[in-house]
Design a protein around this motif. Sequence first.
Motif, short mmCIF file in Angstrom:
data_model
loop_
_atom_site.label_atom_id
_atom_site.label_comp_id
_atom_site.label_asym_id
_atom_site.label_seq_id
_atom_site.Cartn_x
_atom_site.Cartn_y
_atom_site.Cartn_z
N UNK A 106 0.85 -1.18 0.07
CA UNK A 106 0.04 -0.01 0.00
C UNK A 106 0.93 1.30 -0.07
N UNK A 107 0.34 2.38 -0.47
CA UNK A 107 1.08 3.36 -0.41
C UNK A 107 0.19 4.63 -1.11
N UNK A 108 0.61 5.77 -1.50
CA UNK A 108 0.12 7.03 -2.07
C UNK A 108 0.16 6.73 -3.75
N UNK A 109 -0.74 6.84 -4.34
CA UNK A 109 -0.52 7.07 -5.87
C UNK A 109 0.05 8.46 -6.36
N UNK A 110 1.29 8.40 -6.74
CA UNK A 110 2.01 9.67 -6.86
C UNK A 110 1.83 10.11 -8.43
N UNK A 111 1.73 9.08 -9.25
CA UNK A 111 1.57 9.42 -10.74
C UNK A 111 1.36 8.28 -11.43
N UNK A 112 0.77 8.51 -12.84
CA UNK A 112 0.26 7.43 -13.54
C UNK A 112 0.99 7.97 -14.99
N UNK A 113 1.90 7.21 -15.46
CA UNK A 113 2.63 7.49 -16.49
C UNK A 113 2.55 6.53 -17.80
N UNK A 114 2.19 6.99 -19.00
CA UNK A 114 2.20 6.03 -20.05
C UNK A 114 3.71 6.19 -20.56
N UNK A 115 4.46 5.15 -20.62
CA UNK A 115 5.89 5.17 -20.77
C UNK A 115 6.25 4.33 -21.81
N UNK A 116 7.26 4.59 -22.74
CA UNK A 116 7.67 4.15 -23.84
C UNK A 116 8.76 3.26 -23.14
N UNK A 117 8.59 2.03 -23.27
CA UNK A 117 9.63 0.88 -22.98
C UNK A 117 10.27 0.22 -23.99
N UNK A 118 10.12 0.59 -25.31
CA UNK A 118 10.49 -0.07 -26.38
C UNK A 118 12.18 -0.11 -26.35
N UNK A 119 12.79 -0.80 -27.19
CA UNK A 119 14.21 -0.84 -26.99
C UNK A 119 14.73 -0.52 -28.46
N UNK A 120 13.85 0.02 -29.22
CA UNK A 120 14.30 0.23 -30.72
C UNK A 120 13.56 1.47 -30.97
N UNK A 121 13.60 2.25 -32.07
CA UNK A 121 12.90 3.33 -32.74
C UNK A 121 12.06 2.96 -33.76
N UNK A 122 12.33 1.40 -34.13
CA UNK A 122 11.61 0.90 -35.25
C UNK A 122 10.11 0.53 -34.68
N UNK A 123 9.95 -0.10 -33.62
CA UNK A 123 8.69 -0.58 -32.93
C UNK A 123 8.59 -0.09 -31.64
N UNK A 124 7.81 0.80 -31.35
CA UNK A 124 7.52 1.60 -30.06
C UNK A 124 6.42 0.55 -29.23
N UNK A 125 6.75 0.58 -27.95
CA UNK A 125 5.89 -0.35 -26.93
C UNK A 125 5.55 0.43 -25.82
N UNK A 126 4.47 0.89 -25.61
CA UNK A 126 3.82 2.04 -24.61
C UNK A 126 3.28 1.06 -23.62
N UNK A 127 3.51 1.23 -22.31
CA UNK A 127 2.71 0.85 -21.28
C UNK A 127 2.39 1.90 -20.16
#
Length: 70
Positions: free
Chosen positions: A25-46
């Motif tokens: 448990x804790x305080x929700x500080x932020x929700x971020x749509x983050x690009x976790x891809x390892x290349x510029x060819x195919x982006x992967x957002x979570x």
Amino acid sequence: MAERYAYVPHRLLRRRVRDIASGAEGELMAVINENVSDSAVREHWVELAYIRGATGREFTTAVGSVAPAD
């Protein structure tokens, strides 16, 4: 590659929440749509929730695993 992240509004921001996956448990500080891809060819957002626990350290979890703390 464009921006690596973008802030997302969430109804539980700055409220006490529980991570269903770990039970922590804790305080929700932020929700971020983050690009976790390892290349510029195919982006992967979570969407990640950043939660600050009782120790002051923040941890991340999937947004779908966040629930209001009772």
